[in-house]
Design a protein around this motif. Structure first.
Motif, PDB file in Angstrom:
ATOM      1  N   ASP A 181       0.836  -1.198   0.000  1.00 45.86           N
ATOM      2  CA  ASP A 181       0.000   0.000   0.000  1.00 45.86           C
ATOM      3  C   ASP A 181       0.871   1.248   0.000  1.00 45.86           C
ATOM      4  O   ASP A 181       0.582   2.236   0.682  1.00 45.86           O
ATOM      5  CB  ASP A 181      -0.925  -0.011   1.215  1.00 45.86           C
ATOM      6  N   TYR A 196       5.603  -7.924   4.652  1.00 45.69           N
ATOM      7  CA  TYR A 196       4.347  -7.173   4.557  1.00 45.69           C
ATOM      8  C   TYR A 196       3.299  -7.958   3.789  1.00 45.69           C
ATOM      9  O   TYR A 196       3.570  -8.444   2.681  1.00 45.69           O
ATOM     10  CB  TYR A 196       4.652  -5.858   3.848  1.00 45.69           C
ATOM     11  N   TRP A 197       2.110  -8.090   4.371  1.00 47.18           N
ATOM     12  CA  TRP A 197       0.987  -8.775   3.738  1.00 47.18           C
ATOM     13  C   TRP A 197       1.369 -10.180   3.247  1.00 47.18           C
ATOM     14  O   TRP A 197       1.903 -10.980   3.981  1.00 47.18           O
ATOM     15  CB  TRP A 197       0.389  -7.917   2.638  1.00 47.18           C
ATOM     16  N   ASN A 238       4.341  -7.062   9.139  1.00 48.77           N
ATOM     17  CA  ASN A 238       3.083  -6.319   9.206  1.00 48.77           C
ATOM     18  C   ASN A 238       1.933  -7.024   8.506  1.00 48.77           C
ATOM     19  O   ASN A 238       2.029  -7.362   7.319  1.00 48.77           O
ATOM     20  CB  ASN A 238       3.285  -4.952   8.551  1.00 48.77           C
ATOM     21  N   TYR A 256     -12.505   0.584   7.958  1.00 50.30           N
ATOM     22  CA  TYR A 256     -12.743  -0.565   7.078  1.00 50.30           C
ATOM     23  C   TYR A 256     -13.884  -1.417   7.626  1.00 50.30           C
ATOM     24  O   TYR A 256     -14.670  -1.977   6.881  1.00 50.30           O
ATOM     25  CB  TYR A 256     -11.480  -1.403   6.919  1.00 50.30           C
ATOM     26  N   GLU A 296      -1.562   0.596  14.427  1.00 52.72           N
ATOM     27  CA  GLU A 296      -2.311   1.299  13.392  1.00 52.72           C
ATOM     28  C   GLU A 296      -3.787   1.357  13.725  1.00 52.72           C
ATOM     29  O   GLU A 296      -4.348   0.366  14.186  1.00 52.72           O
ATOM     30  CB  GLU A 296      -2.189   0.596  12.029  1.00 52.72           C
ATOM     31  N   TRP A 320      -2.235   5.479  12.167  1.00 51.98           N
ATOM     32  CA  TRP A 320      -1.881   5.515  10.733  1.00 51.98           C
ATOM     33  C   TRP A 320      -2.486   6.778  10.129  1.00 51.98           C
ATOM     34  O   TRP A 320      -3.650   6.781   9.791  1.00 51.98           O
ATOM     35  CB  TRP A 320      -2.392   4.241  10.050  1.00 51.98           C
ATOM     36  N   PHE A 330       0.326   9.994   1.779  1.00 58.92           N
ATOM     37  CA  PHE A 330       1.463   9.499   0.999  1.00 58.92           C
ATOM     38  C   PHE A 330       0.988   8.890  -0.314  1.00 58.92           C
ATOM     39  O   PHE A 330      -0.150   8.445  -0.435  1.00 58.92           O
ATOM     40  CB  PHE A 330       2.269   8.483   1.804  1.00 58.92           C
ATOM     41  N   ARG A 353      -4.860   3.637  -4.621  1.00 59.37           N
ATOM     42  CA  ARG A 353      -5.919   4.463  -4.029  1.00 59.37           C
ATOM     43  C   ARG A 353      -6.478   5.396  -5.113  1.00 59.37           C
ATOM     44  O   ARG A 353      -5.856   6.414  -5.441  1.00 59.37           O
ATOM     45  CB  ARG A 353      -5.358   5.273  -2.872  1.00 59.37           C
ATOM     46  N   ASN A 370      -2.790   7.751  -0.313  1.00 59.29           N
ATOM     47  CA  ASN A 370      -3.468   7.276   0.887  1.00 59.29           C
ATOM     48  C   ASN A 370      -3.671   8.526   1.731  1.00 59.29           C
ATOM     49  O   ASN A 370      -2.709   9.233   2.057  1.00 59.29           O
ATOM     50  CB  ASN A 370      -2.606   6.238   1.600  1.00 59.29           C
ATOM     51  N   LYS A 411      -4.885   8.959   4.832  1.00 57.48           N
ATOM     52  CA  LYS A 411      -5.106   8.784   6.286  1.00 57.48           C
ATOM     53  C   LYS A 411      -4.174   9.675   7.117  1.00 57.48           C
ATOM     54  O   LYS A 411      -4.104   9.562   8.337  1.00 57.48           O
ATOM     55  CB  LYS A 411      -4.929   7.314   6.677  1.00 57.48           C
TER      56      LYS A 411
HETATM   57  C1  GCU Z   1      -2.721  -1.344   6.618  1.00 62.44           C
HETATM   58  C2  GCU Z   1      -1.270  -1.336   6.267  1.00 62.44           C
HETATM   59  C3  GCU Z   1      -0.811  -0.015   5.778  1.00 62.44           C
HETATM   60  C4  GCU Z   1      -1.901   0.625   4.940  1.00 62.44           C
HETATM   61  C5  GCU Z   1      -3.074   0.880   5.844  1.00 62.44           C
HETATM   62  C6  GCU Z   1      -4.244   1.482   5.104  1.00 62.44           C
HETATM   63  O1  GCU Z   1      -2.920  -1.530   7.860  1.00 62.44           O
HETATM   64  O2  GCU Z   1      -0.413  -1.793   7.251  1.00 62.44           O
HETATM   65  O3  GCU Z   1       0.355  -0.195   5.051  1.00 62.44           O
HETATM   66  O4  GCU Z   1      -1.463   1.782   4.341  1.00 62.44           O
HETATM   67  O5  GCU Z   1      -3.547  -0.314   6.362  1.00 62.44           O
HETATM   68  O6  GCU Z   1      -5.088   0.704   4.692  1.00 62.44           O
HETATM   69  O7  GCU Z   1      -4.286   2.676   4.947  1.00 62.44           O
END
Ligand code: GCU
Length: 614
Positions: free
Chosen positions: A186, A392-393, A430, A491, A515, A560, A565, A570, A579, A581
């Motif tokens: 992401d 990651y993921w 993560n 979410y 987060e 988060w 960024f 997105r 993103n 957030k």
């Molecule tokens: C996840 C993830 C992030 C991502 C964030 C999001 O938790 O770890 O890398 O950017 O969610 O969905 O904004």
């Protein structure tokens, strides 16, 4: 089989051409510390070409063959001096519009001069970071290839270096399922030589690596030091000793060396009155580490500024210098509108200034090792850090090559930053789905982190068990601190699940909410129920901090995220490939409403002034 055929041409037919380059790996074993040493920078303008088909490596352009066996000139597909300049360090994506989404091989080259300054001098090239697979060629010789987009690597050039040098570096930035991180993330995949490149001059025998720390036994009275010397250079003498000097503590200790290694535990004289490093009280000591030859002659030396502090876990408490703390943090990416991933000191200091404006004392550097200067500046600024490797993921947990890559990145990170007081937690990944392969993969990584550094807790950002509505990740067994990512109210719109989950869970270790968050487009105002309004984001922060703040086993948080960024996945009208957030817009200036919400919460949790001395 084809190779035998008469019409086989390796430049175009060898599909396995990379194997030869991967046979010379640069990894944590070849890493030479550059701390506290004079280094020459190779930064600046390099000539650059986008090598879409990786032809330099396929056709071995680095050999610079200009004529055939009979001396007849050959047509060349490469032309170093004709190529456009590219700044190093930089993210190539932001240097030329046509490279914005380039994820192929970038070919960098320049010349430089070198004359040894001492007899038997050894020359090393050190790269602070290059995304992703980097092959280094010097004067036609392949010195080695490194995998990993965010950690330092170095290579000895002594045998290949001349007075006049041509260096060629191929950086291949592809996203692949077997890599760390894998192909789906992401964040934006910036490519290139985006951190410093150094030329290090070393004596024939030198201090390759060292680790100095307070012994974390609650006594605050013993230092431990390990020293590793370089392999024996030509004509280098055996044995000898290293010396650690900390003038402000009146400390001058000998460390006996055998087999290229030395270790010592030093009891501090109480009168020395050690002042501990603590968040908000960043006491650093000047240290000098030197290597003496058998006759006592100085053959190598380095200096650094080091803070001494203890981080320990006791039940569900995180103890900093013996005192239970709540880590007031925020997450941050290495992503900048203008710089991309190629950060600079001002950018790092600005992020820490924003953290302090939030009344925070802790940063989660997500999801990969950030520039090495971050921990240095955090040392000076008295800020604690969570550092992570990009497991990651959907990592390929069943692949031994992927594990080797992940473990190597972890080792390079720990070796780079374990002398930094600000670094509080190593994270081995993560948001990975709970599988047997993942459990074994990440448990091994956690064990590796402890093997390299037994003084810091290990964690990972885990997911809640959505079925059982509980913190129940099996990986918690292998961790010292359980990191939890949760997005209730975003979410999963049903925010009421969060308090239920925290009630249902009885972790025996401290939990950090690493987060939570909500997207908000700067300036988009409206109802608290409308996605992407600043109002909804602020309301979500109010709800989250109220629940998190009341939970006894939660010992920290890093929402988060600090800044919006770039993120190619997105795509809605508010996101526009970002993103959103962040509590601050991607301009890293304009704050959203929730910034004040978090600042108020952290102000209400201010710790009494930090203890200066033990
Ligand atoms: C996840 C993830 C992030 C991502 C964030 C999001 O938790 O770890 O890398 O950017 O969610 O969905 O904004």
């Amino acid at each position: 089989m084809e190779k035998e055929s008469g019409n086989y041409v390796s430049d175009i037919h060898d599909a396995a051409y990379e194997a030869a380059y991967l046979a010379r790996r640069l990894d944590s074993g070849t890493l030479v510390s550059a701390v506290g040493r004079p280094a020459e920078s190779l930064n600046g303008k390099w000539n650059f070409a986008a090598d879409w088909y990786d032809s330099c490596k396929r056709a071995k352009w680095f050999l610079e063959r200009r004529v055939d066996e009979a001396g007849r000139p050959m047509p060349l597909d490469w032309d170093w001096e004709a190529w456009e300049p590219m700044s190093v360090p930089s993210s190539w994506n932001l240097q030329k519009p046509e490279l914005f989404y380039f994820e192929g091989s970038g070919l960098y080259t320049r010349t430089f001069r070198y004359l040894p300054k001492i007899p038997g001098e050894r020359a090393f090239l050190r790269f602070e970071g290059a995304q992703y697979r980097t092959s280094v060629f010097l004067n036609g010789e392949h010195l080695g290839t490194h995998d990993g987009g965010s950690t330092p690597f170095s290579v000895e050039a002594t045998g290949a270096i001349r007075e006049d040098n041509r260096i060629i570096v191929v950086v291949e930035a592809g996203r692949r399922p077997g890599r760390v991180p894998p192909d789906n993330t992401d964040w934006f995949n910036y490519g290139g030589l985006y951190r410093d490149i150094l030329l290090l001059r070393m004596p024939p025998r030198f201090i390759k690596d060292w680790f100095l720390r307070l012994v974390p036994d609650g006594s605050f009275s013993k230092l431990a030091i390990d020293v590793e010397l370089s392999g024996e250079g030509l004509g280098a003498a055996k044995g000898g000793e290293a010396r650690l000097r900390i003038p402000e503590l009146g400390l001058d200790e000998s460390i006996p060396i055998s087999g290229g290694r030395g270790s010592s535990v030093i009891s501090l004289d109480v009168a020395a009155c050690l002042e501990l490093w603590a968040p908000g009280k960043p006491r650093l000591y000047g240290i000098e580490l030197s290597l003496l030859g058998p006759g006592g002659e100085g053959i190598d030396a380095l200096r650094d500024r080091v803070g001494f502090r203890e981080i320990r876990i006791s039940g569900s408490d995180i103890l900093v210098n013996g005192k239970s703390v709540f880590l007031k943090g925020i997450s941050v990416h290495e992503d900048h509108l203008r710089l991309g991933k190629a950060t600079d000191e001002a950018t790092i200091r600005a992020a820490i200034a924003h953290l302090k404006e939030l009344h925070g004392d802790y940063l989660r550097l997500a999801h990969y090792p950030h520039d090495g200067r971050f921990a240095r500046i955090a040392d000076e600024e008295g800020v604690l850090l969570w550092e992570e490797v990009p497991v990651y993921w959907a990592v390929d947990f069943s692949s031994p090559a992927t594990y080797a890559d992940a473990e190597n990145q972890l080792a390079e990170l720990v070796i780079r930053d374990r002398n930094r007081a600000s670094v509080a937690i190593w994270s081995v990944g993560n948001e990975n789905a709970d599988s047997d392969a993942r459990l074994s993969f990440m448990s091994r990584l956690a064990a590796k982190a402890r093997e390299l550094d037994g003084t810091r807790p290990v964690s990972a950002a885990c997911l809640v068990d959505h079925e059982r509505l509980a913190i129940a990740d099996r990986l918690a067994e292998a961790l010292d601190i359980i990191g939890i990512n949760e997005y209730y109210g975003w979410y999963d719109p049903d925010f009421s699940k969060l308090p239920r989950i925290l009630d249902n869970s009885k972790p025996s270790k401290p939990v950090i909410i690493c987060e939570f968050g909500a997207g908000a487009r700067l300036g988009h105002r409206g109802s608290v129920d409308e996605h992407f309004t600043e109002d909804m984001q602020a309301r979500l922060y109010e709800e989250q901090v109220a629940v998190i703040g009341a939970c006894p086993y939660i010992k920290g948080m890093s929402p988060w995220i600090l800044y919006d960024f770039r993120c190619p996945r997105r795509l809605n009208r508010y996101q526009e490939r970002y993103n959103r957030k962040g509590l601050v817009d991607a301009d890293r200036v304009s704050k959203k409403k929730a910034f004040a919400t978090l600042a108020a919460f952290y102000a209400s949790r201010a710790e009494p002034a930090a203890e200066g001395d033990a």
